[in-house]
Design a protein around this motif. Structure first.
Motif, mmCIF file in Angstrom:
data_model
loop_
_atom_site.group_PDB
_atom_site.id
_atom_site.type_symbol
_atom_site.label_atom_id
_atom_site.label_comp_id
_atom_site.label_asym_id
_atom_site.label_seq_id
_atom_site.Cartn_x
_atom_site.Cartn_y
_atom_site.Cartn_z
ATOM 1 N N LEU A 141 0.838 -1.212 0.000
ATOM 2 C CA LEU A 141 0.000 0.000 0.000
ATOM 3 C C LEU A 141 0.870 1.258 0.000
ATOM 4 O O LEU A 141 0.572 2.236 -0.700
ATOM 5 N N GLU A 142 1.969 1.203 0.781
ATOM 6 C CA GLU A 142 2.903 2.352 0.807
ATOM 7 C C GLU A 142 3.546 2.553 -0.559
ATOM 8 O O GLU A 142 3.712 3.681 -1.020
ATOM 9 N N ALA A 143 3.901 1.438 -1.201
ATOM 10 C CA ALA A 143 4.518 1.528 -2.540
ATOM 11 C C ALA A 143 3.554 2.146 -3.550
ATOM 12 O O ALA A 143 3.978 2.716 -4.563
ATOM 13 N N ALA A 144 2.251 2.055 -3.273
ATOM 14 C CA ALA A 144 1.241 2.662 -4.151
ATOM 15 C C ALA A 144 0.995 4.131 -3.790
ATOM 16 O O ALA A 144 0.109 4.772 -4.363
ATOM 17 N N GLY A 145 1.774 4.639 -2.809
ATOM 18 C CA GLY A 145 1.640 6.049 -2.425
ATOM 19 C C GLY A 145 0.501 6.329 -1.463
ATOM 20 O O GLY A 145 0.088 7.471 -1.285
ATOM 21 N N LEU A 146 -0.017 5.286 -0.816
ATOM 22 C CA LEU A 146 -1.123 5.456 0.126
ATOM 23 C C LEU A 146 -0.605 5.647 1.549
ATOM 24 O O LEU A 146 0.399 5.052 1.933
ATOM 25 N N ARG A 147 -1.304 6.465 2.322
ATOM 26 C CA ARG A 147 -0.964 6.622 3.747
ATOM 27 C C ARG A 147 -1.603 5.450 4.484
ATOM 28 O O ARG A 147 -2.832 5.306 4.484
ATOM 29 N N THR A 148 -0.760 4.644 5.102
ATOM 30 C CA THR A 148 -1.281 3.426 5.726
ATOM 31 C C THR A 148 -0.450 3.068 6.947
ATOM 32 O O THR A 148 0.588 3.676 7.204
ATOM 33 N N ALA A 149 -0.901 2.064 7.701
ATOM 34 C CA ALA A 149 -0.125 1.523 8.826
ATOM 35 C C ALA A 149 -0.572 0.093 9.059
ATOM 36 O O ALA A 149 -1.716 -0.266 8.773
ATOM 37 N N ALA A 150 0.361 -0.731 9.553
ATOM 38 C CA ALA A 150 0.033 -2.093 10.003
ATOM 39 C C ALA A 150 -0.420 -1.974 11.456
ATOM 40 O O ALA A 150 0.331 -1.512 12.304
ATOM 41 N N VAL A 151 -1.672 -2.342 11.719
ATOM 42 C CA VAL A 151 -2.262 -2.086 13.037
ATOM 43 C C VAL A 151 -3.001 -3.322 13.545
ATOM 44 O O VAL A 151 -3.121 -4.321 12.847
ATOM 45 N N GLY A 152 -3.528 -3.219 14.783
ATOM 46 C CA GLY A 152 -4.329 -4.297 15.344
ATOM 47 C C GLY A 152 -3.525 -5.109 16.320
ATOM 48 O O GLY A 152 -2.999 -4.589 17.302
ATOM 49 N N ASN A 153 -3.373 -6.396 15.995
ATOM 50 C CA ASN A 153 -2.670 -7.325 16.882
ATOM 51 C C ASN A 153 -1.162 -7.142 16.735
ATOM 52 O O ASN A 153 -0.388 -8.020 17.083
ATOM 53 N N ILE A 154 -0.719 -6.006 16.195
ATOM 54 C CA ILE A 154 0.666 -5.787 15.738
ATOM 55 C C ILE A 154 0.889 -4.282 15.715
ATOM 56 O O ILE A 154 -0.031 -3.520 15.488
#
Length: 478
Positions: A141-154
């Motif tokens: 998702l980051e490589a696609a230029g989107l603002r994102t994060a790995a979240v939740g159980n991590i």
């Protein structure tokens, strides 16, 4: 997803069940929203008292050593995911008609409460591979230029992701079966169940209940329910799910993909799901060598991550770039060192039989270090499938006899060293015994198939002890 009902928290009596990584942030957030918060906790040790003092200074009531009684006037319980559904507190709540939410449900309900358009969730669950897949997904998702994060159980907590100052276009969300159990209104954009194998049965009570909780991740999906073609149980969960009109079932496979699937053709990851005329066309996404490490189960993780990213409209190039940029966590099939032509691999994260099976399948001639807390697991199938790869086995930990018995039944010719010790030097002894059993070209693999808490604080510490023991071995043979 739009905005949803705004809850008036002012003066609402909320009980938070459990101090800890989810309980403390939940208590602080709810208190900040104006709720009257009481925290109940089973433990009453030094750490709990310190945590309680911090919350009480804010004006939160904390009851230590009494997690069973429902505080009077409770209108909602927010529970830590690890609390078992059969706890007396929840029976009392059911009798009083009090709803129970987990931290994920709370985060889901708080999305958009500040007026911002909430980010869609791409959600991942499964017995194994969740964290790696979510991290791969975030990287794509980051490589696609989107603002994102790995979240939740991590990584980032979901409450932080939903309420923090940072705004996201989309979230890559890892969810455990515990979290899903307590998240009845969660509705993801798209979701994946990577695999299903017996795990945490002591918590869920049965395999059926465990599978049902995993399957909740598909409820209300809008675009894609991603399943594992090699694991029919995951496809069954898609069939049973109540999804939005137009949501598609998308399979991933290590073989040649059919229409509406992602798979592998001659070492290339291809998409036959999110393309024009999927009956005739396929889109190249990446080469298997772009996946790090390119072990079969990890290529499956990459395909699942790619499927979710493609469901969100990410271009093929971003899949390749994201997979190339991804670096796996420590203690997941991590190469520690080669000593005397023997490779030493740390897969301490393989805390159940399903993860250990994937790890063992990645090597040809193995001296296996296994054992720990079995959590109700059985080992016959794992040993039977892996027997031909085993050159020797070193058993450690509380439930090692269970693995020893399976070895006697299914691999009686394989030499086994039973280490009856749980002190801090046990791992060094295990590595030395493994080195004695191994020959040039072999792999000494720490893939315990068990939890670590009988001997170590967590699987990270177990992996660190293994790596340290390998370094000592290397220094001694230098």
């Amino acid at each position: 997803m739009g905005s949803q009902e705004v809850i008036d928290w002012q003066g609402k009596n909320v009980t938070v069940a459990g101090l800890g990584v989810s309980g403390i942030p939940a208590a602080k957030v709810l208190h900040g929203l104006g709720a009257v918060v009481t925290v109940v906790n089973d433990g009453d040790d030094e750490r709990s008292r310190a945590q309680a003092a911090e919350l009480e200074a804010l004006g939160v009531t904390v009851r230590l050593g009494d997690g069973a009684t429902l505080p009077e006037g409770t209108e909602l319980i927010v529970t830590a995911p690890g609390w078992k559904p059969d706890k007396p507190l929840f029976a009392a709540a059911a009798e009083a008609g009090v709803p129970v939410w987990g931290d994920v449900e709370l985060a889901w309900r708080l999305r958009g409460q500040d007026g911002r358009e909430p980010a869609p969730w791409l959600a991942v669950t499964g017995t194994n591979g969740k964290t790696t897949t979510v991290q791969m997904l975030a990287s794509i998702l980051e490589a696609a230029g989107l603002r994102t994060a790995a979240v939740g159980n991590i990584g980032v907590s979901l409450l932080d992701a939903v309420l923090g100052e940072e705004t996201y276009d989309v979230l890559a969300v890892e969810l455990s079966s515990y979290q899903l159990h307590w998240a009845p209104s969660l509705r993801a954009h798209s979701a994946a169940v990577l695999n299903l194998a017996p795990d945490h049965l002591d918590w869920h009570g049965s395999m059926e209940a465990y599978a049902a909780d995993k399957g909740r991740i598909y409820e209300g999906n809008r675009v894609a329910c991603v399943y594992n073609v090699a694991d029919k149980a995951t496809e069954d969960l898609v069939r049973e799910a109540d999804v939005e009109e137009g949501c598609r079932a998308i399979g991933f496979t290590l073989g040649t993909p059919g229409p509406s699937q992602l798979g592998v053709v001659e070492g290339i990851l291809v998409d036959r799901a999110f393309v024009e005329d999927r009956h005739k066309n396929a889109q190249e996404l990446a080469e298997a060598s772009d996946v790090n490490p390119p072990a079969p189960h990890n290529i499956a993780n990459a395909l699942a991550a790619a499927a979710l990213a493609r469901a969100f409209g990410v271009p093929a190039k971003a899949v390749r770039d994201g997979l190339r940029a991804f670096r796996p966590d420590a203690h997941r099939i991590a190469h520690v060192a080669d000593v005397d032509q023997v490779a030493y691999i740390d897969d301490s994260k393989a805390t159940n039989t399903h993860a250990a099976e994937a790890s063992l399948a990645a090597y040809e001639s193995i001296v296996w270090i296994a054992g720990g807390l079995a959590k109700g697991a059985t080992f016959d199938e794992l040993v039977a499938k892996s027997a031909k790869r085993l050159r020797g086995v070193v058993l450690i930990g509380a439930d090692r006899a269970l693995i020893g018995e399976a070895l006697a039944r299914h691999a009686p010719e394989v030499p086994v060293v039973d280490l009856d010790r749980t002190d801090t030097g046990a791992m060094l002894a295990a590595v030395r015994e493994a080195a004695r059993l191994a020959g040039p070209g072999d792999t000494v693999l720490l893939a315990p198939a068990c939890a670590s808490m009988d001997m170590f604080a967590n699987y990270n510490k177990r992996g660190d002890a293994f790596a340290e023991a390998v370094r000592e071995l290397g220094a001694a043979s230098a």
